[in-house]
Structures are given as C-alpha cells and as structure tokens.
Design a protein around this motif. Structure first.
Motif, PDB file in Angstrom:
ATOM      1  N   LEU A   1       8.949  -6.378  -8.504  1.00 17.45           N
ATOM      2  CA  LEU A   1       9.945  -5.937  -9.515  1.00 17.45           C
ATOM      3  C   LEU A   1      10.970  -6.180 -10.296  1.00 17.45           C
ATOM      4  O   LEU A   1      11.022  -6.557 -11.653  1.00 17.45           O
ATOM      5  CB  LEU A   1       9.719  -4.658  -9.293  1.00 17.45           C
ATOM      6  CG  LEU A   1       8.349  -4.015  -8.897  1.00 17.45           C
ATOM      7  CD1 LEU A   1       8.364  -2.294  -9.033  1.00 17.45           C
ATOM      8  CD2 LEU A   1       7.768  -3.662 -10.752  1.00 17.45           C
TER       9      LEU A   1
ATOM     10  N   GLY B   1      10.354  -9.422 -12.389  1.00 17.75           N
ATOM     11  CA  GLY B   1       9.443  -8.749 -13.594  1.00 17.75           C
ATOM     12  C   GLY B   1      10.893  -8.302 -14.619  1.00 17.75           C
ATOM     13  O   GLY B   1      10.885  -9.050 -15.843  1.00 17.75           O
TER      14      GLY B   1
ATOM     15  N   LEU C   1      13.255  -1.527 -15.870  1.00 17.41           N
ATOM     16  CA  LEU C   1      11.560  -2.188 -16.283  1.00 17.41           C
ATOM     17  C   LEU C   1      11.057  -0.941 -17.193  1.00 17.41           C
ATOM     18  O   LEU C   1      11.106  -0.275 -16.476  1.00 17.41           O
ATOM     19  CB  LEU C   1      11.605  -2.862 -15.401  1.00 17.41           C
ATOM     20  CG  LEU C   1       9.625  -3.476 -15.193  1.00 17.41           C
ATOM     21  CD1 LEU C   1       9.826  -4.792 -15.871  1.00 17.41           C
ATOM     22  CD2 LEU C   1       9.207  -4.127 -13.769  1.00 17.41           C
TER      23      LEU C   1
END
Length: 381
Positions: free
Chosen positions: A85, A88, A103
């Motif tokens: 994550l 990301g 995110l």
C-alpha cells in the motif's frame, strides 16, 4: 425445552473478560481529558470525535480478544500489505497539502503509513520470536532492512513525523531483542555531535543558500525555526511563539476552562490537533499538565509491567515496544509544543482530534490487554 436463560450479569462478565481494569481506567482518564479539551478547542468537532472514540474502543476490544499467538500469525501478511500500500501511495496516491499520503481504494481513502505503526513492531516481534535463543548479528541486519523499507517509503511522501514514529516502533523491538550497546553508543555519539553542530553553527547553517542535502527545505526550516522562532514571527515561527505564550500564560492553576485567550481568540493554530497540549496548559495550568503527565507515566508503567511478566518472548518484545510508542508520542508532541523539539506533526496520544491515530493507539492498548489476558489464562491453567 431448552434450559437457557438470559443472564445479564454473565453477559457483562463475558464482555469485560479481556479488559484490563487498570489500562481501562487510565484510558478513561485520557479520553475524559480529550472530551473536555475538545469542547474548548473545537466544539463543532466534538460529535465526530465521539464517534472516533466509539470506533477506537471497539477496535481495542476486538484486539484484546485475540490471543498473542493469533496476532503473530497476522504479522507477515499485515506487514506485506502495508508495504504494498505504501508503494501504491508513492505511485497513485493523492496529494494533499504538498504531501502524497493518502490512497483512494474506491470506498474510502486510507493512510497506509498508519498501518505500519502497529504492523512494524508486530512483524519484528514475530521475526525475533522465530530466532529466540539463537539471535545472531545478521538477524539484526535483516531486522534493520525490514524496518528501513517502510520508513523510506514514508519519508518519500514526505511525512517525517510518521516515519519517526514507525522507525521508533521498530527500533524499540530491535533494542529489546538484545542489540548490543557497542552498536548503540556510536550512533548516540554521532547524533549528539550532529545536534551540537547544528546548535553551535545554526546562524550559518540556516542561511538560505545553505543546502542541508539530507533534509528537504521545509524540514530544514523547521529545525531553524526551533533554534530561533523570532526569525519569522508571523510565518514559520508563529506556531511555536503562540504555543509558548499559551503555555506560559496558564501559570500554576490556569485561566479556567473555556477561558483561554490564545485558544478562543484564534491565536493558537491547530489547537484541536497537534497543539492541544497548549490549550490544556493555558486553561488548566501546570496542575492540569502534571495530572496528564502522571496519567501517561502510569500507563507506561502498566505497559512495562505487562511486558515484564508476558508469557512469551514475542509478547515481551511487542508489549515493550508498544509501551515505548506511547512514550514517544507524548514526548515528541509536548516537546514540539513547548519549543524544545521541531514541529513534526505528531498528535498528543489519545487527546488530539482525529480518528486514525486514536484507533492506532487503542489497538496498541488492545494488544497489551491481549498479552495480559494470555498471562492470566496461562497462570490459571
């Protein structure tokens, strides 16, 4: 016919079974402080913060029910998901206030760096548990690599405050796992020399043309503002100057609840989040601050007591690291608000407005309760 009968007393006992009464009492005092201060600092946010209280306490209760052994099973996958994550975020994250920290996962926005505050110590506790009794120097190197990866990804966002908290949570586990002082002392010496050099040559180092290389420009400015807030009293130094005025004006007993002038005349910035300790000091004075400090101290002592009597090596490492995280939150926040540390955006634990940090800290309380409950179960067995 069934012989089952509704027994409310048994139901309450079952609900409270995983709850450690001492930790719960200390948490209640801190949340009481939070409610009172939020009523003064930002009453329009009180309803939202009450919802955050409910969510955080629910998360704590669920965590307290899980056994430490079951928690450790989630260590590796939770760490891996957190790192993915974070990658990301760096690739697809949303930019807010000059930083890429959030995110969008479709149904909501998440801040993956918060996951690492719990998954990092959990991962390292699991790692050293696998090597209990046979820890070698190379194991500390591997642990360091596991720590550096997410910390580096968080620094890129950039988010210095969260990266320091995640780094601290991992370093505490590494230290408690038996890291030699022969390796720690040289790092302390280098740190002291570096800080001393910044203080001694601050006027030269803080000149606009000087590039600090290892720090971004805004991070350099935070350090320079700490050394001399009057350098830019209406700009970068405004936060610290107004905060120290609020703390000093509170005196011993404070101006009284809802009577803080720095707070209610809007001189104090971020009064409901990072600088809420200044609200406390202005309205309740030294007496209110001492009570809060005593509550934090008792919480830390309770955490270390649970760590000392934890039934397994991993539990001891995890409980010790989580307890030190509480200390780090409180020390860094009160240090930056009082002007002895740079402003790095660390909330006052359990007090500042916000749901993410509150849930993370209450998960830590839940882990301590889980470890304490496992010790009591083992002793009774």
């Amino acid at each position: 016919m069934s012989n089952w009968r509704f027994n409310p007393i048994a139901l309450v006992r079952a609900f409270l079974r995983p709850i450690d009464p001492i930790l719960m009492l200390l948490l209640a005092v801190l949340l009481g402080y939070a409610w009172v201060l939020m009523q003064s600092a930002s009453p329009e946010r009180l309803e939202n913060q009450s919802a955050h209280f409910a969510i955080a306490l629910g998360a704590m209760w669920v965590m307290a029910w899980l056994t430490p052994a079951r928690l450790l099973r989630f260590a590796l996958p939770l760490y891996a998901v957190g790192v993915v994550l974070l990658i990301g975020v760096d690739l697809f994250g949303e930019v807010s206030k000059g930083a890429r920290r959030w995110l969008d996962i479709g149904i909501t926005r998440i801040q993956p760096s918060e996951i690492m505050k719990i998954s990092m110590p959990l991962m390292l506790a699991w790692y050293f548990h696998q090597r209990e009794g046979q820890t070698r120097f190379v194991d500390f190197l591997v642990a360091g690599a596991l720590l550096v990866m997410p910390v580096g990804l968080i620094l890129i966002q950039p988010d210095l405050g969260t990266s320091l908290l995640v780094a601290a949570s991992g370093l505490y586990v590494i230290y408690f796992a038996g890291l030699s002082w022969k390796l720690i002392i040289p790092l302390i010496v280098v740190l002291v020399i570096g800080l001393g050099s910044v203080v001694a040559f601050g006027d030269t180092l803080c000149q606009p043309e000087v590039d600090w290389q290892v720090l971004r420009e805004y991070q350099k400015q935070r350090v320079c503002t700490l050394l001399d807030p009057t350098r830019d009293p209406l700009g970068k130094g405004f936060h610290i100057i107004q905060s120290t005025i609020a703390i000093g004006s509170g005196g011993v007993s404070g101006k009284g609840w809802l009577e803080g002038t720095q707070t209610h005349l809007a001189f104090l910035p971020e009064r409901h989040t990072d600088f809420i300790f200044a609200v406390l000091a202005e309205e309740f004075g030294l007496a209110g601050a001492v009570v809060l400090l005593a509550t934090y101290l008792l919480l830390i002592l309770r955490g270390f007591t649970i760590a000392a009597f934890a039934p397994t090596h991993a539990s001891r490492l995890l409980a010790g690291a989580i307890t030190m995280i509480f200390f780090t939150y409180a020390f860094v926040n009160m240090g930056m608000v009082s002007g002895i540390l740079p402003v790095v955006g660390v909330p006052l634990p359990f007090i500042s407005y916000g749901g993410t940090a509150l849930v993370t800290l209450c998960l830590g309380i839940g882990i301590l309760m889980s470890i304490q409950r496992s010790r009591l179960v083992a002793r009774s067995a």
